[in-house]
Each structure stands twice: as structure tokens, then as C-alpha cells.
Design a protein around this motif. Structure first.
Motif, short mmCIF file in Angstrom:
data_model
loop_
_atom_site.label_atom_id
_atom_site.label_comp_id
_atom_site.label_asym_id
_atom_site.label_seq_id
_atom_site.Cartn_x
_atom_site.Cartn_y
_atom_site.Cartn_z
N ILE A 192 67.90 14.78 31.68
CA ILE A 192 68.92 15.75 30.82
C ILE A 192 68.39 15.90 29.45
CG2 ILE A 192 71.55 16.11 30.20
CD1 ILE A 192 71.19 16.19 33.02
N ASP A 193 67.91 14.86 28.84
CA ASP A 193 67.62 15.18 27.37
C ASP A 193 66.35 16.10 27.23
OD1 ASP A 193 67.45 14.45 24.65
OD2 ASP A 193 65.66 13.14 25.07
N LYS A 195 65.62 18.40 29.52
CA LYS A 195 66.02 19.62 30.01
C LYS A 195 66.83 20.47 28.78
CE LYS A 195 68.34 20.80 33.79
NZ LYS A 195 69.21 20.61 34.89
N SER A 196 67.57 19.61 27.92
CA SER A 196 68.39 20.25 27.08
C SER A 196 67.45 20.56 25.83
CB SER A 196 69.63 19.24 26.63
OG SER A 196 69.10 18.19 26.25
N VAL A 199 65.89 24.00 26.45
CA VAL A 199 66.80 24.92 25.94
C VAL A 199 67.04 25.09 24.46
CG1 VAL A 199 69.06 26.03 26.14
CG2 VAL A 199 67.84 24.89 28.07
N PHE A 200 67.04 24.18 23.98
CA PHE A 200 67.33 23.94 22.39
C PHE A 200 66.01 24.53 21.74
CE2 PHE A 200 66.59 21.16 18.57
CZ PHE A 200 67.49 21.92 17.65
N LEU A 203 66.72 28.31 21.92
CA LEU A 203 67.31 28.82 21.06
C LEU A 203 67.10 28.81 19.64
CD1 LEU A 203 70.57 26.95 22.60
CD2 LEU A 203 70.27 29.47 22.63
N LEU A 204 66.52 27.93 19.25
CA LEU A 204 65.86 27.59 17.78
C LEU A 204 64.95 29.03 17.62
CD1 LEU A 204 64.54 24.20 16.75
CD2 LEU A 204 66.62 25.42 16.03
N ARG B 171 73.78 27.32 12.03
CA ARG B 171 73.67 27.32 13.69
C ARG B 171 72.49 26.19 14.21
NH1 ARG B 171 69.86 30.41 16.09
NH2 ARG B 171 70.25 30.48 18.52
N LYS B 172 71.14 26.36 13.46
CA LYS B 172 70.39 25.50 14.05
C LYS B 172 70.43 24.10 14.02
CE LYS B 172 66.67 28.95 13.38
NZ LYS B 172 65.36 29.14 12.62
N LEU B 175 73.09 22.78 16.17
CA LEU B 175 72.82 22.69 17.75
C LEU B 175 71.89 21.37 17.90
CD1 LEU B 175 71.64 26.51 18.77
CD2 LEU B 175 73.74 25.11 19.56
N ASP B 176 71.12 21.29 16.86
CA ASP B 176 70.53 20.08 16.75
C ASP B 176 71.32 18.57 16.97
OD1 ASP B 176 67.66 18.53 16.29
OD2 ASP B 176 68.92 17.73 14.76
N GLN B 179 72.16 18.47 20.52
CA GLN B 179 71.03 18.06 21.49
C GLN B 179 71.09 16.68 21.28
OE1 GLN B 179 67.99 17.07 21.39
NE2 GLN B 179 67.71 17.32 23.70
N ARG B 229 79.86 31.26 18.93
CA ARG B 229 78.41 31.57 19.35
C ARG B 229 77.88 30.16 19.41
NH1 ARG B 229 73.16 34.12 16.20
NH2 ARG B 229 71.65 33.45 17.69
N GLU B 233 76.51 28.58 22.92
CA GLU B 233 75.11 28.02 22.95
C GLU B 233 74.82 26.59 23.19
OE1 GLU B 233 72.61 31.38 20.21
OE2 GLU B 233 73.14 29.52 19.44
N GLN B 236 75.08 26.17 26.70
CA GLN B 236 73.64 26.43 27.42
C GLN B 236 72.63 25.35 27.73
OE1 GLN B 236 71.71 30.01 25.77
NE2 GLN B 236 73.74 31.11 25.57
N MET B 237 72.94 24.28 26.91
CA MET B 237 71.99 23.11 26.99
C MET B 237 72.16 22.34 28.15
SD MET B 237 71.05 22.07 23.15
CE MET B 237 72.48 22.39 22.02
N GLY B 238 73.20 22.56 28.93
CA GLY B 238 73.39 21.62 30.04
C GLY B 238 73.57 20.34 30.15
N ILE B 239 73.98 19.84 28.88
CA ILE B 239 74.39 18.48 28.90
C ILE B 239 75.24 18.04 29.54
CG2 ILE B 239 74.83 16.41 27.17
CD1 ILE B 239 73.31 18.28 24.97
#
Lengths: 207, 291
Positions: A192-193, A195-196, A199-200, A203-204, B171-172, B175-176, B179, B229, B233, B236-239
Motif C-alpha cells: 500500500i505504501d 502504491k500510494s 499516486v502521491f 499529485l505532486l 497542498r503538497k 498530501l506528504d 502519504q 481538494r 486527493e 485518491q492515494m488508496g491508503i
């Protein structure tokens, strides 16, 4: 759901694969941050001399952990004044903090399972293959629900570590978990790490 | 002044054992988004069973009853010393009754105080004065250690992430943080984000913003847009729930801004686990109302 009893045989450990839901029955022990550090310092790396009841506790937990299970949990316990202990709330704590210790602890005690949440890293995963053992994931925060599968508190060691950090010996029945790290190098968490992360990175690149 | 120790004890009991309605509703909505039979769906179903059971039996939702964070708005003239004493007494009693786990550990000597009282800062109590005619309100948030540990603070610019000193950069880094947290903060989580301030005020503000209800958007349209947003988003990362993979990683995002020094641009992210425990009591004359 597959039912497994503790102690767990090597054959059973090897048959477990990532993604498999399991119900655990038998006797296990809680142990988290203070316990792992105490085990490493006092008995594994031996950077600290045994003190107080250390040796007695060690003798008591050694047979329990042989092919046994350590549960990363700091429970809410009722009956502290009467010593008629009862688990009121007992979900898993985040396991990654034990990453520096876990594989060495499992090897030393010849244990076969760890229960926690959030998964663990590469050192533990290598230990899973070698010792062997598996990582069982319980549902984080589902503390009242999980406490129901604790039938009885059989005893407690090192209560002076504090209620959440002590070693509680418990008898469980059909304790619900999912295998997320197996003894064949499989890790749901690493997958999962990765895969995510992909996507990350996409997005960046967007503004 | 009236003694409110028992009423505060009830506030603690409600906060620890019963999730606010708006949070539970979001979790129920999330179940339908996950594949039947998936680990993610199983996790959410277990979470919902746990919520019902905790409410019925008055037992803690999570064994980590967290850092108790009180925000007290008191009418002018009321004694904050008396209120503090009552809050502390209620906290010790709540621990005795197993609504709270003894959670205050002396960091230097590793000693658990056994009653959730530790020094002057545990539990954390913030007082704010309001006009004399206004009611007394006490809000309580319980924030577990697992999610607290995955919180993060960034100093912008951050060249590794290509994050500059603007909302695009914010935003960046947020998201980090999501993740990196993976499932370790007990996803699905709620993000409290603060932009600006110093390191200390920034972190406090990122928690304060979590006192508002689910779906409450910032009054600033730019921040409101970023909140929506980021939630989208992050998902979307699917965690997914517990990091098992899946559609729901974040339930909501809340952003606030503070003034900063010209030299500093901090972004603080407080990650709140699904067990988003917050409650409010309002005291008007003899009447005590819980939300």
C-alpha cells in the motif's frame, strides 16, 4: 474465518498469507514500548543488569511466549483496587515504534505472532521469514469490541510500568485479526505504501 | 460558584464512550464506498460495531483515551482556578471509573501518575473569557497518541517536495503528511491544518480547528476550496481504512491561517483518528446541556 489456537506451530505460521482473516484463541501477553525496551536492555543486549523481580518475570513469561503471541496493547483495566482485573477497552497500539526491537524479541523468545496496528518495517519482515512469525493486524480503536474476546485476565507483570505498559497475561477467544505481514516476505503495508507513493508523486506533479 | 465536578465527569464519560453524531454519520457513509468483503469494509464495519457497543456499555471507544484537551469559555468574573480544580477532580474520578486510561507519564522518570493528572499541563486546559451574560461552555477533545505521532510540521519552502510559500505549497506538504501516515494514525482520519504562526501556536491552531463539525468549511473561499481538494486527493492515494487499501483515507480537512513572521512559514498538520472524540457542555444558570 480460520481459527487458530495459541501456541502456534511452525506449520501453521508458514501456511498463513497476507490478507487472511483469522480468529485467535488461547493465552497471550500484552507488551508495548516499555516492555520491548526492557526485554532488549536486560535480556537480549544485556546492557542493563537484572533488577528487582526481573529474573522472576523473565522465568514466568519465557514459557508463555514460546510459540506464543505478543499483543501491542495498552488496555483500560477495571478492578485495579480489588485485583479482580477486567479488560474494559483493549484495542491495538501503533506497532512501528517496536520496529528496532521486534525481530530480536521474537527470535529470543521463539514467539510466533505479533498483534498490533499500522504494520511494521523491513527489519520485522525479515524476522517474520527467519524466526518464523506473522504480523496480525487488529482494528485500531475498536477497543470495546476487541475487549469482548478477552475472556479472562490471568495475571500481570511489571504493573509498576503503568497500566498501559505492563505485561497483561490474557486468555482470549476468537480474537479477530487479519494477517498483514507473513513469513514469506509478503507485506500488505509495503504494498500500500508503494502504491500510494506513486499516486502521491503524480499529485505532486500537478499544480 | 456552583460545583460542576459531576457535570464535567459526565462530559468526560460522553466524550470517551460515545462518538459525535456527525462523525458516526460520515463513517456510516464510508462503508458503502468499500468493496463488499474487502478488508477495508470489514474494518469500517468493526468500527461501527465498536461505536454501538461502547455507547451501550459506557466503555471507552478506544483504549487510548488520549490527551485530554479542554477549551473553556467562561463568563467574565468566573474563577478559572475553581474551574481548573473541578476539571482535574473530574478527570481523576473518570480514570477511577475506567472512562479514562491512566495516561500521564512523567517523561524523565517514566512514572505513570495513575490518575491522568501530571504537572500543570496535563490535562491541557485553555481558558477564554466571554461577556458576563454569556453561558459557560466547556469543550473536550480526546486525541490518541497513534494519530498524534503521525502529525507533522513543515517549514516552507521545502525543496524536496517542491513546496513554495503559497497554498500550492501547503497542498503538497499536507498530501506528504497523509502519504507518510499510511494507516498508522487509525485512518480514516480528519486533517487539522494550520498555516503560519510560530512552531507552538501553529500546532495548537491545527488542533483548535478540529473542534468544528464535520463538513464545516472555512469562511475563506480559498481555504474552503483547498479543504475540499485535499480530502479528495488524499482519498485518491488508496491508503484506506487502517491502511488496508480502499477509498476512504480522510473524512474531512479543516484549514486555518495565522499571522507569521516574515522569516517563517510553518504548516502544521494534526491528524485526528476516526475515533474523533469531541464534546461540548453548556451551562446556563441551573441548566447543563450536552451536545
Amino acid at each position: 474465518m480460520r481459527e487458530i489456537t495459541i501456541p502456534i506451530s511452525d506449520e501453521t505460521v508458514r501456511s498463513l498469507k497476507v490478507g487472511e482473516p483469522v480468529a485467535l484463541t488461547g493465552v497471550m501477553m500484552t507488551g508495548r514500548d516499555a516492555v520491548h525496551k526492557w526485554m532488549i536492555d536486560t535480556f537480549i543486549k544485556q546492557t542493563r543488569q537484572p533488577q528487582g523481580d526481573d529474573l522472576e518475570v523473565y522465568a514466568a513469561i519465557k514459557p508463555l511466549l514460546e510459540h506464543g503471541v505478543i499483543y501491542h496493547c495498552g488496555p483500560v483495566v477495571a478492578g485495579l483496587d480489588t485485583k479482580e482485573y477486567k479488560f474494559v477497552a483493549a484495542g491495538p497500539t501503533t506497532s512501528i515504534r517496536e520496529e528496532p526491537y521486534q525481530a530480536d524479541v521474537m527470535r529470543h523468545f521463539d514467539a510466533r505472532g505479533v498483534i498490533g496496528k499500522g504494520g511494521m518495517g523491513p527489519k520485522t519482515l525479515a524476522g517474520c521469514q527467519e524466526v518464523p512469525f506473522v504480523y496480525f493486524h487488529a482494528i485500531g480503536g475498536a477497543a470495546s469490541y476487541i475487549a469482548q474476546s478477552v475472556q479472562k485476565v490471568l495475571g500481570v507483570h511489571k504493573l509498576d510500568f503503568g497500566v498501559p505498559e505492563a505485561m497483561w497475561v490474557i486468555e482470549v477467544k476468537e480474537f479477530p485479526v487479519v494477517v498483514t505481514m507473513d513469513s514469506h516476505g509478503g507485506s500488505q503495508h509495503a504494498m500500500i505504501d508503494e502504491k500510494s507513493r506513486k499516486v502521491f508523486e503524480e499529485l505532486l506533479a500537478k499544480s | 460558584m456552583r460545583d460542576l465536578t459531576n457535570e464535567i465527569l459526565e462530559l468526560i464519560r460522553r466524550t470517551s464512550t460515545d462518538l459525535p453524531h456527525d462523525v458516526e454519520t460520515r463513517l456510516r457513509e464510508a462503508v458503502g464506498k468499500e468493496e463488499p468483503g474487502s478488508a477495508a469494509r470489514g474494518a469500517l464495519e468493526t468500527i461501527l460495531k465498536n461505536i454501538e457497543l461502547s455507547r451501550k456499555n459506557s466503555t471507552p471507544l478506544c483504549q487510548d483515551t488520549g490527551t485530554p484537551i479542554f477549551y473553556v469559555h467562561y463568563p467574565e468574573g468566573m474563577s478559572t482556578r475553581a474551574l481548573k480544580k473541578q476539571i482535574r477532580e473530574a478527570m481523576a474520578e473518570a480514570t477511577k471509573r475506567s472512562y479514562m486510561r491512566p495516561n500521564a507519564v512523567d517523561a524523565i522518570y517514566d512514572k505513570n501518575s495513575g490518575n491522568n493528572l501530571g504537572g500543570d499541563e496535563f490535562p491541557y486546559i485553555h481558558f477564554e473569557e466571554v461577556d458576563a451574560g454569556q453561558p459557560l461552555t466547556i469543550e473536550l477533545m480526546l486525541k490518541g497518541g497513534g494519530c498524534e505521532n503521525v502529525g507533522a510540521q513543515y517549514s516552507l519552502p521545502n525543496s524536496q517536495l517542491g513546496a513554495g510559500r503559497d497554498l500550492k505549497g501547503v497542498r503538497k506538504v499536507v498530501l506528504d503528511a497523509v502519504q507518510k501516515a499510511q494507516g498508522q494514525g487509525c485512518a480514516p482520519g480528519i486533517l487539522g491544518v494550520s498555516i503560519g504562526g510560530d512552531r507552538g501556536s501553529s500546532y495548537y491552531a491545527s488542533k483548535e480547528v478540529l473542534f468544528s463539525k464535520m463538513g464545516t468549511r472555512s469562511e475563506d473561499p480559498n481555504l474552503a476550496e483547498l479543504e475540499e481538494r485535499l480530502t479528495g486527493e488524499a482519498n485518491q492515494m488508496g491508503i484506506g481504512p487502517m491502511g488496508f487499501g480502499g477509498q476512504t483515507t480522510v473524512l474531512d480537512t479543516k484549514i486555518t491561517g495565522l499571522h507569521r513572521l516574515p522569516a517563517s512559514y510553518f504548516v502544521s498538520v494534526s491528524y485526528m483518528c476516526w475515533a474523533y472524540r469531541r464534546r461540548k457542555m453548556t451551562v446556563e444558570g441551573e441548566e447543563v446541556v450536552y451536545d
